[in-house]
Design a protein around this motif. Sequence first.
Motif, PDB file in Angstrom:
ATOM      1  N   ALA A   1      24.720  40.213 -33.709  1.00 33.99           N
ATOM      2  CA  ALA A   1      23.748  40.499 -32.704  1.00 33.99           C
ATOM      3  C   ALA A   1      22.470  40.103 -33.004  1.00 33.99           C
ATOM      4  O   ALA A   1      21.614  39.397 -32.482  1.00 33.99           O
ATOM      5  N   SER A   2      22.345  40.102 -34.462  1.00 36.13           N
ATOM      6  CA  SER A   2      20.828  39.705 -34.807  1.00 36.13           C
ATOM      7  C   SER A   2      20.676  38.007 -34.755  1.00 36.13           C
ATOM      8  O   SER A   2      19.702  37.751 -34.522  1.00 36.13           O
ATOM      9  N   ARG A   3      21.942  37.333 -35.137  1.00 36.78           N
ATOM     10  CA  ARG A   3      22.071  35.946 -34.858  1.00 36.78           C
ATOM     11  C   ARG A   3      21.413  35.471 -33.112  1.00 36.78           C
ATOM     12  O   ARG A   3      20.845  34.669 -33.150  1.00 36.78           O
ATOM     13  N   LYS A   4      22.329  36.232 -32.443  1.00 41.08           N
ATOM     14  CA  LYS A   4      21.903  35.981 -30.869  1.00 41.08           C
ATOM     15  C   LYS A   4      20.421  36.447 -30.356  1.00 41.08           C
ATOM     16  O   LYS A   4      19.964  35.718 -29.822  1.00 41.08           O
ATOM     17  N   LEU A   5      19.933  37.584 -31.232  1.00 37.98           N
ATOM     18  CA  LEU A   5      18.588  37.688 -30.977  1.00 37.98           C
ATOM     19  C   LEU A   5      17.620  36.754 -31.313  1.00 37.98           C
ATOM     20  O   LEU A   5      16.794  36.397 -30.841  1.00 37.98           O
ATOM     21  N   GLY A   6      17.929  36.558 -32.782  1.00 35.16           N
ATOM     22  CA  GLY A   6      16.920  35.366 -33.349  1.00 35.16           C
ATOM     23  C   GLY A   6      17.134  34.089 -32.511  1.00 35.16           C
ATOM     24  O   GLY A   6      15.916  33.489 -32.340  1.00 35.16           O
ATOM     25  N   ASN A   7      18.274  33.627 -32.176  1.00 39.58           N
ATOM     26  CA  ASN A   7      18.279  32.453 -31.448  1.00 39.58           C
ATOM     27  C   ASN A   7      17.327  32.389 -30.009  1.00 39.58           C
ATOM     28  O   ASN A   7      16.715  31.568 -29.772  1.00 39.58           O
ATOM     29  N   ALA A   8      17.595  33.823 -29.661  1.00 39.66           N
ATOM     30  CA  ALA A   8      16.828  34.078 -28.214  1.00 39.66           C
ATOM     31  C   ALA A   8      15.333  33.894 -28.472  1.00 39.66           C
ATOM     32  O   ALA A   8      14.340  33.325 -27.466  1.00 39.66           O
ATOM     33  N   VAL A   9      14.806  34.490 -29.585  1.00 41.03           N
ATOM     34  CA  VAL A   9      13.518  34.366 -29.869  1.00 41.03           C
ATOM     35  C   VAL A   9      13.111  32.832 -30.061  1.00 41.03           C
ATOM     36  O   VAL A   9      11.947  32.691 -29.517  1.00 41.03           O
ATOM     37  N   VAL A  10      13.787  32.190 -30.797  1.00 43.79           N
ATOM     38  CA  VAL A  10      13.462  30.936 -30.960  1.00 43.79           C
ATOM     39  C   VAL A  10      13.405  30.081 -29.672  1.00 43.79           C
ATOM     40  O   VAL A  10      12.612  29.319 -29.464  1.00 43.79           O
ATOM     41  N   GLU A  11      14.391  30.313 -28.877  1.00 41.86           N
ATOM     42  CA  GLU A  11      14.468  29.635 -27.507  1.00 41.86           C
ATOM     43  C   GLU A  11      13.118  30.016 -26.807  1.00 41.86           C
ATOM     44  O   GLU A  11      12.656  29.228 -25.852  1.00 41.86           O
ATOM     45  N   LYS A  12      12.740  31.299 -26.777  1.00 42.91           N
ATOM     46  CA  LYS A  12      11.443  31.706 -26.012  1.00 42.91           C
ATOM     47  C   LYS A  12      10.215  31.027 -26.473  1.00 42.91           C
ATOM     48  O   LYS A  12       9.393  30.482 -25.827  1.00 42.91           O
ATOM     49  N   ILE A  13       9.931  30.695 -28.036  1.00 41.84           N
ATOM     50  CA  ILE A  13       9.149  29.923 -28.499  1.00 41.84           C
ATOM     51  C   ILE A  13       9.094  28.546 -27.797  1.00 41.84           C
ATOM     52  O   ILE A  13       8.264  27.728 -27.410  1.00 41.84           O
ATOM     53  N   LYS A  14      10.359  28.087 -28.004  1.00 47.39           N
ATOM     54  CA  LYS A  14      10.476  26.678 -27.425  1.00 47.39           C
ATOM     55  C   LYS A  14      10.428  26.324 -25.883  1.00 47.39           C
ATOM     56  O   LYS A  14       9.971  25.005 -25.542  1.00 47.39           O
ATOM     57  N   GLU A  15      10.418  27.409 -25.113  1.00 45.23           N
ATOM     58  CA  GLU A  15      10.039  27.194 -23.756  1.00 45.23           C
ATOM     59  C   GLU A  15       8.746  27.141 -23.549  1.00 45.23           C
ATOM     60  O   GLU A  15       8.325  26.284 -22.736  1.00 45.23           O
ATOM     61  N   LYS A  16       7.849  27.645 -24.623  1.00 48.31           N
ATOM     62  CA  LYS A  16       6.568  27.367 -24.346  1.00 48.31           C
ATOM     63  C   LYS A  16       6.114  26.142 -24.988  1.00 48.31           C
ATOM     64  O   LYS A  16       4.993  25.494 -24.834  1.00 48.31           O
ATOM     65  N   HIS A  17       6.786  25.715 -26.001  1.00 49.85           N
ATOM     66  CA  HIS A  17       6.235  24.871 -26.948  1.00 49.85           C
ATOM     67  C   HIS A  17       7.807  23.889 -27.171  1.00 49.85           C
ATOM     68  O   HIS A  17       8.158  23.958 -28.459  1.00 49.85           O
ATOM     69  N   ALA A  18       7.930  23.128 -26.270  1.00 49.50           N
ATOM     70  CA  ALA A  18       9.410  22.210 -26.440  1.00 49.50           C
ATOM     71  C   ALA A  18       9.056  21.145 -27.430  1.00 49.50           C
ATOM     72  O   ALA A  18      10.129  20.750 -27.998  1.00 49.50           O
ATOM     73  N   ASP A  19       7.849  20.706 -28.248  1.00 49.18           N
ATOM     74  CA  ASP A  19       7.772  19.719 -29.195  1.00 49.18           C
ATOM     75  C   ASP A  19       7.957  20.552 -30.647  1.00 49.18           C
ATOM     76  O   ASP A  19       7.820  19.832 -31.490  1.00 49.18           O
ATOM     77  N   TYR A  20       7.927  21.851 -30.721  1.00 48.77           N
ATOM     78  CA  TYR A  20       8.004  22.321 -31.951  1.00 48.77           C
ATOM     79  C   TYR A  20       9.353  22.003 -32.633  1.00 48.77           C
ATOM     80  O   TYR A  20      10.517  21.924 -32.052  1.00 48.77           O
ATOM     81  N   ILE A  21       9.283  21.624 -33.984  1.00 48.77           N
ATOM     82  CA  ILE A  21      10.296  21.305 -34.715  1.00 48.77           C
ATOM     83  C   ILE A  21      11.109  22.786 -35.259  1.00 48.77           C
ATOM     84  O   ILE A  21      10.132  23.409 -35.885  1.00 48.77           O
ATOM     85  N   VAL A  22      12.272  22.718 -35.149  1.00 43.62           N
ATOM     86  CA  VAL A  22      13.130  23.975 -35.869  1.00 43.62           C
ATOM     87  C   VAL A  22      13.719  23.603 -36.992  1.00 43.62           C
ATOM     88  O   VAL A  22      14.673  22.555 -37.089  1.00 43.62           O
ATOM     89  N   THR A  23      13.513  24.314 -38.098  1.00 40.05           N
ATOM     90  CA  THR A  23      14.526  24.344 -39.349  1.00 40.05           C
ATOM     91  C   THR A  23      14.878  25.462 -39.304  1.00 40.05           C
ATOM     92  O   THR A  23      14.397  26.524 -39.461  1.00 40.05           O
ATOM     93  N   VAL A  24      16.116  25.483 -39.683  1.00 40.22           N
ATOM     94  CA  VAL A  24      17.033  26.787 -39.831  1.00 40.22           C
ATOM     95  C   VAL A  24      17.643  26.776 -41.411  1.00 40.22           C
ATOM     96  O   VAL A  24      18.181  26.095 -42.082  1.00 40.22           O
ATOM     97  N   ARG A  25      17.387  28.214 -42.070  1.00 36.97           N
ATOM     98  CA  ARG A  25      17.977  28.518 -43.250  1.00 36.97           C
ATOM     99  C   ARG A  25      18.819  29.462 -43.101  1.00 36.97           C
ATOM    100  O   ARG A  25      18.332  30.498 -42.613  1.00 36.97           O
TER     101      ARG A  25
END
Length: 202
Positions: A17-41
């Motif tokens: 569940a935490s992965r799904k929620l974290g992914n949703a947060v990243v997606e919400k940020i990308k909705e506002k800022h499509a040009d942001y680069i995502v690095t996953v650790r």
Amino acid sequence: MKNILHIISSPRTDASASRKLGNAVVEKIKEKHADYIVTVRDLAKNPPPHLDESHINSFFTPAENRTAEQLDSIRYSDEAIKELLDADILVVETPMYNFTISSLLKAYFDHIARAGITFKSRGKGLLPEGLLKDKQAYIATSSGGVYSEGELKTYDFGEPYVRSFLTVIGINVVGAFRAEGQSIIGPEAALENAFESIAIAI
């Protein structure tokens, strides 16, 4: 161009569940800022070693005096800190295990808490001064029970710990979202409530 550092700490994958929620947060940020680069650790895929004497001795050896063995010992820490320094926004996710964060995330925090790099001492028993200025963070957590309020609130050592740690190293926590109560209302309903709570501050 801004960078998002997405830190995953759940040992579970598709069922997390935490992965799904974290992914949703990243997606919400990308909705506002499509040009942001995502690095996953992903700490489950690239687990941080628990600190031992070699790590600690290496941390406190001046850089110019470190041996090849010491440089190898702190390679994980140095790489993790470089990602952190390059990031503008952090999304930190963790399930609750035994009232607190996953041991993977705690080990990661131990590697990025470096005197003179991410914080500096103020002495006299005061909290350190965080050196990671101008960064924002979002926290995504999951739990079987409800810990944001009610009888279990005093047993929540997860989200408050993550918030406190990030604050101490200078990062401004601008949002925390919880997929909580999974054992009460079910995982899907808990996640749906968490998704609806996501608000992006930027």
